[in-house]
Structures are given as structure tokens and as C-alpha cells.
Design a protein around this motif. Sequence first.
Motif, PDB file in Angstrom:
ATOM      1  N   ILE A 279      42.739  27.239  29.100  1.00  0.00           N
ATOM      2  CA  ILE A 279      43.182  28.268  28.798  1.00  0.00           C
ATOM      3  C   ILE A 279      44.008  28.845  29.989  1.00  0.00           C
ATOM      4  N   GLN A 280      43.485  28.997  31.132  1.00  0.00           N
ATOM      5  CA  GLN A 280      44.021  29.443  32.477  1.00  0.00           C
ATOM      6  C   GLN A 280      45.251  28.923  32.926  1.00  0.00           C
ATOM      7  N   SER A 281      45.397  27.621  32.722  1.00  0.00           N
ATOM      8  CA  SER A 281      46.305  26.775  33.135  1.00  0.00           C
ATOM      9  C   SER A 281      47.697  26.914  32.326  1.00  0.00           C
ATOM     10  N   LYS A 282      47.240  27.252  30.965  1.00  0.00           N
ATOM     11  CA  LYS A 282      48.189  27.320  30.030  1.00  0.00           C
ATOM     12  C   LYS A 282      48.647  28.740  29.868  1.00  0.00           C
ATOM     13  N   MET A 283      47.989  29.642  30.405  1.00  0.00           N
ATOM     14  CA  MET A 283      48.285  31.104  30.532  1.00  0.00           C
ATOM     15  C   MET A 283      49.231  31.247  31.710  1.00  0.00           C
ATOM     16  N   GLY A 284      49.282  30.425  32.718  1.00  0.00           N
ATOM     17  CA  GLY A 284      50.127  30.611  33.818  1.00  0.00           C
ATOM     18  C   GLY A 284      49.977  31.663  34.737  1.00  0.00           C
ATOM     19  N   ALA A 285      50.887  32.539  35.116  1.00  0.00           N
ATOM     20  CA  ALA A 285      50.529  33.646  36.000  1.00  0.00           C
ATOM     21  C   ALA A 285      49.520  34.557  35.551  1.00  0.00           C
ATOM     22  N   THR A 286      49.429  34.658  34.270  1.00  0.00           N
ATOM     23  CA  THR A 286      48.717  35.815  33.685  1.00  0.00           C
ATOM     24  C   THR A 286      47.169  35.581  33.881  1.00  0.00           C
ATOM     25  N   HIS A 287      46.402  36.458  34.846  1.00  0.00           N
ATOM     26  CA  HIS A 287      44.934  35.983  35.220  1.00  0.00           C
ATOM     27  C   HIS A 287      44.246  36.298  34.008  1.00  0.00           C
ATOM     28  N   MET A 288      43.237  35.352  33.765  1.00  0.00           N
ATOM     29  CA  MET A 288      42.243  35.850  32.774  1.00  0.00           C
ATOM     30  C   MET A 288      40.996  36.092  33.244  1.00  0.00           C
ATOM     31  N   HIS A 289      40.231  37.175  32.440  1.00  0.00           N
ATOM     32  CA  HIS A 289      39.004  37.510  32.772  1.00  0.00           C
ATOM     33  C   HIS A 289      38.178  36.750  31.843  1.00  0.00           C
ATOM     34  N   PHE A 290      37.247  35.955  32.458  1.00  0.00           N
ATOM     35  CA  PHE A 290      36.383  35.139  31.686  1.00  0.00           C
ATOM     36  C   PHE A 290      34.738  35.729  31.805  1.00  0.00           C
ATOM     37  N   ILE A 291      34.390  36.474  30.799  1.00  0.00           N
ATOM     38  CA  ILE A 291      33.096  37.310  31.089  1.00  0.00           C
ATOM     39  C   ILE A 291      32.136  36.372  30.406  1.00  0.00           C
ATOM     40  N   CYS A 292      31.247  35.723  31.022  1.00  0.00           N
ATOM     41  CA  CYS A 292      30.201  34.948  30.549  1.00  0.00           C
ATOM     42  C   CYS A 292      28.886  35.852  30.498  1.00  0.00           C
TER      43      CYS A 292
END
Length: 446
Positions: A279-292
Motif C-alpha cells: 500500500i505505501q509503495s503504491k501510494m508513493g509520496a503520500t504518507h500512510m498512517h497505519f493504526i494497528c
Amino acid sequence: MQNVEMNFDGLVGPTHNYAGLSYGNVASFSNAKGVSQPKAAAKQGLLKMKTLHDLGLAQGVLAPQARPDLSVLKRLGFSGSDAQILNQAAKSAPAILAACYSASSMWTANAATVSPSADTPDGRVHFTPANLTNKFHRSIEPVVTGNILRATFADQQHFVHHNHLPENDHFGDEGAANHTRFCADYGQSGVELFVYGKTAFDISAPAPKKFPARQTLEASQAVARLHGLSTDKTVFALQNPDVIDQGVFHNDVISVGNRNVLFYHEQAFANTEHVLNEIQSKMGATHMHFICVPTAAVSILDAVKSYLFNTQIVSINATDMAIIAPMECHDTPAVKRYLDQLITLGTPIKEVRYIDVKQSMQNGGGPACLRLRVALTPLELAAVNPETKMSEAKFARLNTWVDKHYRDEIVAADLADIYLLNESYAALDELTQILNLGSIYPFQQV
């Protein structure tokens, strides 16, 4: 005007009842044969829609299915007048009659999978109704669902409607309940996450042992092809088979996303690290917030009981988000403690709002089940059937309609009552006029 994600909630139908039809859905089975309250259920749903509208969010209404579905009963060999058909079915096949009365279309997260124009090659919003083959009472929905969607999103310049997938378990499709989209902004190209429970054409692949896996990889891939989605903007993830066997019948019971946030239980996926990295790789420059959410904080049992992940995450401004949670989250101590802590952790989620959708929860669906998300540009928003958009006036009109047509209570014996059929059809015929939907129901075309 800005790009928006519009929530379309399903109106609870006049025949809302507790038949316990959904094997694998703990709440549905637990409340089987109970006394339902259709009027209260519909009003709870409408108040939820009004709450989101009052937050400044774009909110719409999707009509329910026509129930009972006499066309299905006739195809199954019941004949005579409407009253005779109901009487025959009640005596010889009460389970089939209950299925044909089901108001489960209220859970519009199962209505369809939607890809916004920013993701599709033709620049239009694509809809594919879910075939819902795993449960008989839901498998009779797709054709009318397509009618409802076409009447709500009628402008062919902006919207494309596909037929549902082949009605076979190899292509079992449960719609947006197993689909999440990530993006920096609703109008920008995003990454679409498809979560599946089994690979139908590979019997050696991982799969749950107790409860059925309702979504197949093959169905998810087919929807992605129909919508023209590129491989570098799609992710296919296997849901953890063990949590399906614990009552997590859809992915939206164990994870939920919004824009650049994925809120998930640590047991949600079969290969979590790989999924998050992709997911993060394909989102590129957009930082993902993964809340586990760790099991130590919230058990699977508490997550399912409270529907912590069947909440809605909504954007309340350009950066901040809120969780719309059922009261059951507030009343489950471990979940309440976690949510109280969550809003202090510096993630985009800044507040939690609790709402009462008890009637839906008792039948197995929380806030996220009740809505279908559709990302729209200003022009697309303007092209949506205006009568299906929530407003002060629409809220008042629909509450008046519910008061006029809905019963306070329904028990199992009521399903043989011809008056319930007549009441339901009269209500829905009037509703199509209120929402300007045309003749979307089979009984209107007889």
C-alpha cells in the motif's frame, strides 16, 4: 467546491426483522427470532444520516429493496394470489419466506464496489453491484440494486454501471465491505485495496474452516478489470482465515480506511507486513498512517461485539478525521479505553462520535455496513439525483414517511400477513416518488 466522499446510507426497509439468516455473522445469529422494531430502526438510520449531514459531509439516501420478493417465491413454485403465496410459504418453507422478507439491503456497504473517476481510464465513476452469492436472502438483491444505483447516478456522462458478476460462488462478491480506497485527496488518483477470503480456483490455498469466505480473489480481480484499474494502483490482500472463523465475515468488521489512514486489528490480514508495504509503495509520496490495534488492547471477541472496525472514519477538515462509532463501542470497556487513548496519539483521528444504531447492530450491521462511499468531483456531485441528497427538508419528509408506513414491531408470524406486504409495497411506491427514482421495483412493473 471541493472533491468529496459522499456517504449513501441505506434506508431500513418496512419489513426489518430478525430471522438470523446470516451464518458466520454472530450478531445476526444471536438475535434470531427476536422482536424487531422497524420504525425505530428506520429513524435510527435517518438520524445517523442527519448527524453526518450536520457535520458538513455530503450525505445521500439509497432506497431499500421491495420485500417480500414475490417474484422469487413464484420462481420457487408458490402460486395463487399474493395472500395464498405467503400462506403456502409460511406453512411449508418458512425459512425461504423469511429470506424473501429480509431487509438486509439496508447494509449498502454490500450494495456495490465503486471506483471514482480519478482512478478509472475513462474519467467516470464506475459501479458494480455485488452478487452476494453466499447468502440466499442477499443473492436476490443485485438486479434491483442496479436499478437503484442507475436511478441515483443516472448521468452517463459521469457514471458507468456494470452488471453484477456471474452468480457463482467462484465469483462471490460482497461489494465495498471488502474494498477500501486510499488517497491524498478524494479527487486525486488513489490506491484501491481489495480484501478476499479465499482463492476459489485453488482449493489448496488458505481458507477458513468453520465459517464461509464470502469474497473471492477472482471476484475482486474481475471488478478491478471491469473498472479499468491499473495494477500499480490496486492491492489484493488475503483476510486472515482465522478471524473469519471468529465471526469476522467481512473485512469491514476488522479494518477500515479513509484517505491516508488504515485502522486495523493486528490479526486482520494473513500477511500484514507485505500488505502495508505494498500500500505505501503504491501510494508513493503520500504518507500512510497505519493504526494497528493490538490483540492485547482489544480482543477479536470485543472487536466483533462492539464493531470497533465497522465504524466510519470521516474527514472533518483538510487534515483531521473523526470516527463515527456505535454506542456498543462506548459500552465495551476495552474498546472505550482504546478509543479514548487513540485520539491522543497524534494520528489524523481527533475525535469519536457515538451514535445509536442498535436495531441494525442486533441484526449484524454497524455504521460502516449502512453506507456506500462514493468519491465525487463537484460536477459529479451536481449530477447525482438531487432528491436522494440528505437535507433538513429531506430528513423531515422521510421521518414523516416512516411514521405513516412503518410498524412499531414485527415478529416471525407477521411474515405471513398480507397486510404487511401491502403496507410495504405502498410505502416503497411512495418512496420512489419522494426520491424521484421511477419504477425501480418489480411490483411497480406488473
